[in-house]
Design an enzyme around this catalytic site. Structure first.
Site, PDB file in Angstrom:
ATOM      1  N   GLU A 116      -1.367  -9.108   2.846  1.00 13.78           N
ATOM      2  CA  GLU A 116      -1.219  -9.738   4.169  1.00 13.78           C
ATOM      3  C   GLU A 116      -2.553 -10.179   4.767  1.00 13.78           C
ATOM      4  O   GLU A 116      -2.611 -11.109   5.562  1.00 13.78           O
ATOM      5  CB  GLU A 116      -0.472  -8.811   5.136  1.00 13.78           C
ATOM      6  CG  GLU A 116      -1.186  -7.527   5.557  1.00 13.78           C
ATOM      7  CD  GLU A 116      -0.930  -6.341   4.634  1.00 13.78           C
ATOM      8  OE1 GLU A 116      -0.578  -6.564   3.452  1.00 13.78           O
ATOM      9  OE2 GLU A 116      -1.095  -5.190   5.086  1.00 13.78           O
TER      10      GLU A 116
ATOM     11  N   CYS B 184       0.829  -1.204   0.000  1.00 14.69           N
ATOM     12  CA  CYS B 184       0.000   0.000   0.000  1.00 14.69           C
ATOM     13  C   CYS B 184       0.869   1.263   0.000  1.00 14.69           C
ATOM     14  O   CYS B 184       1.414   1.611  -1.045  1.00 14.69           O
ATOM     15  CB  CYS B 184      -0.990  -0.040   1.153  1.00 14.69           C
ATOM     16  SG  CYS B 184      -2.420   0.995   0.820  1.00 14.69           S
TER      17      CYS B 184
ATOM     18  N   HIS C 165      -3.536  -4.866   0.194  1.00 13.59           N
ATOM     19  CA  HIS C 165      -2.858  -5.471   1.353  1.00 13.59           C
ATOM     20  C   HIS C 165      -2.922  -7.002   1.253  1.00 13.59           C
ATOM     21  O   HIS C 165      -3.857  -7.610   1.784  1.00 13.59           O
ATOM     22  CB  HIS C 165      -3.540  -5.037   2.648  1.00 13.59           C
ATOM     23  CG  HIS C 165      -3.343  -3.591   2.973  1.00 13.59           C
ATOM     24  ND1 HIS C 165      -2.261  -3.133   3.698  1.00 13.59           N
ATOM     25  CD2 HIS C 165      -4.081  -2.495   2.678  1.00 13.59           C
ATOM     26  CE1 HIS C 165      -2.348  -1.816   3.833  1.00 13.59           C
ATOM     27  NE2 HIS C 165      -3.443  -1.406   3.219  1.00 13.59           N
TER      28      HIS C 165
HETATM   29  N1  GLN Z   1      -1.729   6.778   2.957  1.00 12.73           N
HETATM   30  C1  GLN Z   1      -1.958   6.038   1.767  1.00 12.73           C
HETATM   31  C2  GLN Z   1      -3.343   6.250   1.186  1.00 12.73           C
HETATM   32  O1  GLN Z   1      -4.227   6.682   1.877  1.00 12.73           O
HETATM   33  C3  GLN Z   1      -1.688   4.559   1.987  1.00 12.73           C
HETATM   34  C4  GLN Z   1      -2.648   3.898   2.927  1.00 12.73           C
HETATM   35  C5  GLN Z   1      -2.155   2.554   3.422  1.00 12.73           C
HETATM   36  O2  GLN Z   1      -0.973   2.268   3.397  1.00 12.73           O
HETATM   37  N2  GLN Z   1      -3.042   1.752   3.934  1.00 12.73           N
HETATM   38  O3  GLN Z   1      -3.585   5.980   0.038  1.00 12.73           O
END
Ligand code: GLN
Length: 531
Positions: free
Chosen positions: A507, A376, A505
């Site tokens: 994970e 992410c 994600h």
């Molecule tokens: N801050 C980033 C976004 O809002 C990544 C979010 C995250 O890593 N879950 O897109």
């Protein structure tokens, strides 16, 4: 109290019932007024877990999924806030037919309605409900009331387990049963008598204490289950089965043990506990004044996914917490620390703190051909690093950190801009599973062995497609694309043993019996790099 392993106990029990040929699902009840877990700080409350259908929940739902090896949906999570919200919304739309709407019975009734809905929707033989908090405290009393009402209505189909902690004060050196006795009294005053007590402690429960608990708590000695500390959480179902907890529960419900077993599970646990050779993984994040314990809670799924993958190669994962902020000022430390690890993960995150340090770590991974997995924010920062240092886009950034950058390689989608403008922040990120089509002949395609996969999201910002062509012409590979929106979901590099960033994600979907393909390939690369 929190942290004694209620979630793991519930998940383990579900696994045991599944191994006996029944279907089971788990529900988590959180006493908070937050409507979901998305607005809570993970450093204080643990990781925010995201379900396939996009609910931001407590990390226990991740435990349920990992133990059951099944998806658990949004309906299996409720907070006081969400329950109150639906009651109030119903009242506002005249659904109570002019009745005086009251905390009792309307709040417990809403809880019961939701639990019945889970039972109907999942058609599970067992619905295991974890009530968060401590017996006797003010916050969860209405949930206990709901439980009591369900038991009253159908005593043959409701059973209670108390999970209690038995401290061993260091100066006394003796296990104390008194807090558990009081917990049972507290439950009794809420109209609930536990059928089983799961006795959590540093060491196994001995016979004299079992007898004592039995007399004072009104539970048969054989229904008091010893649950000592273990090395690996996945051992818990096996330990419970040593005390035949599954068979005892079935017997009380008048059900027949269908006689399957935990063979696969046992094999996985033996492999995990038998893995001695290490693989070292560095997780680069912004860690300020938090202890290791807090960190492993806030990145729970990432750590579990790394473990699942490492164990599948009979390796013991060693996680090193590397502080991105330090790397902003200390390039020497970056080099020493990152040279020592076999693979680098940059996990998800928000805001500007530590961002430049993370970008430096990613640059190190790219240049030194260290296996790298960006999750992410980790993916977004990898794109920024590539844009700045390979594609010549000086000052490239995400508009989350620099809204006036000349090269906004990561930017907000217009619908997100609107939500932020209206202050609609809770539950409005891009959440839950989206399809991702994989490009042939890429690391991602080889890892998954499938053309289209579904992965879970939790973010507002996206890869900026206006700059995609330029970045691709410089060598960045967009190896996963959402077929509906065209959004970039995976980026990777050629001529590197493993350099992959995912907008989603992965994970969240790793299970001990089914390690996630991307984590598996990342660990495989880390191991061969070690050789
Ligand atoms: N801050 C980033 C976004 O809002 C990544 C979010 C995250 O890593 N879950 O897109």
């Amino acid at each position: 109290m929190s942290g004694i392993g209620k979630g793991i106990s519930v998940a383990s029990l579900a696994r045991i019932l599944k191994s006996k040929g029944f279907t089971a699902t788990c529900v988590k009840i959180d006493p908070y007024l937050n409507v979901d877990a998305g607005t809570m700080n993970p450093i204080e409350h643990g990781e925010v877990f995201v379900t396939e259908d996009g609910m931001e929940t407590d990390q226990d739902l991740g435990n349920y999924e990992r133990f059951l090896d099944e998806n658990i949906l949004a309906s299996n999570y409720m907070t006081s806030g969400s329950v109150y919200l639906s009651v109030i919304e119903k009242e506002r739309s005249l659904k109570y037919d002019g009745a005086c709407v009251q905390i009792v019975p309307h709040i417990p009734e809403e809880v019961i309605r939701r639990l019945n809905l889970v039972a109907r929707k999942t058609r599970a033989d067992f619905v295991l409900v974890e009530i968060g908090g401590t017996a006797g405290e003010y916050e969860n009393i209405l949930f206990l009331e709901a439980a009591r009402m369900m038991h009253l209505k159908s005593p043959e189909s409701v059973m209670f387990l108390l999970i209690s902690y038995l401290p061993i004060p260091s100066k006394i050196g003796e296990m104390k049963t008194k807090p558990t006795q009081h917990a049972v009294r507290a439950l009794n005053s809420a109209g609930i008598q536990p059928d089983f007590i799961i006795a959590r402690s540093d060491v196994p429960l001995d016979e004299p204490r079992k007898r004592k608990l039995s007399i004072f708590c009104n539970v048969r000695p054989e229904d008091i289950i010893s649950a000592p500390d273990i090395d690996i959480i996945y051992q818990v179902p096996l330990n419970f089965e040593k005390e035949r907890l599954g068979a005892k529960i079935l017997k009380k419900f008048g059900l027949k043990d269908k006689g399957r077993d935990l063979k696969d599970w046992g094999r996985m646990v033996r492999r995990a506990t038998g893995s001695k050779k290490e693989v070292q993984i560095g997780i680069v994040g912004k860690y300020f004044g938090t202890g290791n314990f807090t960190l492993s809670d806030s990145y729970l799924s990432v750590i579990e996914a790394a473990k699942h993958a490492a164990w599948s190669f009979s390796r013991k994962p060693k996680i090193l917490w590397l502080d991105a902020e330090v790397y902003e000022k200390d390039p020497k430390r970056l080099k020493t620390e990152l040279s020592q690890v076999d693979g680098i993960i940059v996990p998800g995150g928000f805001g500007s703190r530590g961002v430049e340090g993370k970008i430096k770590a990613i640059e190190f991974a790219r240049r030194n051909k260290k296996p790298f997995l960006g999750l992410c924010y980790g993916m977004q920062l990898a794109v920024i690093e590539f844009a700045r240092h390979v594609a010549g886009m000086k000052g490239a950034h995400t508009t989350e950190v620099n809204s006036r950058t000349k090269y906004p390689v990561i930017d907000l989608m217009s619908e997100q801009k609107e939500k932020i403008f209206k202050g609609k922040m809770g539950g409005t990120m891009r959440l839950g599973a989206y399809a991702c089509r994989l490009k042939d002949k890429t690391i991602a395609r080889r890892a998954y062995q499938e053309r289209t996969v579904h992965e879970r999201h939790r973010h507002r910002y996206e890869f900026n497609n206006a700059l995609k062509e330029v970045l691709e012409s410089k060598g960045l590979v967009a190896s996963g694309i959402n077929p509906e929106s065209g959004l970039v979901e995976i980026v990777e590099l050629k001529d590197h043993p493993f350099f992959v960033g995912t907008q989603f994600h992965p994970e969240f979907k790793s299970r001990p019996l089914n390690p996630h393909p991307l984590f598996r390939e990342f660990i495989r690369a880390a191991i061969s790099k070690k050789k």
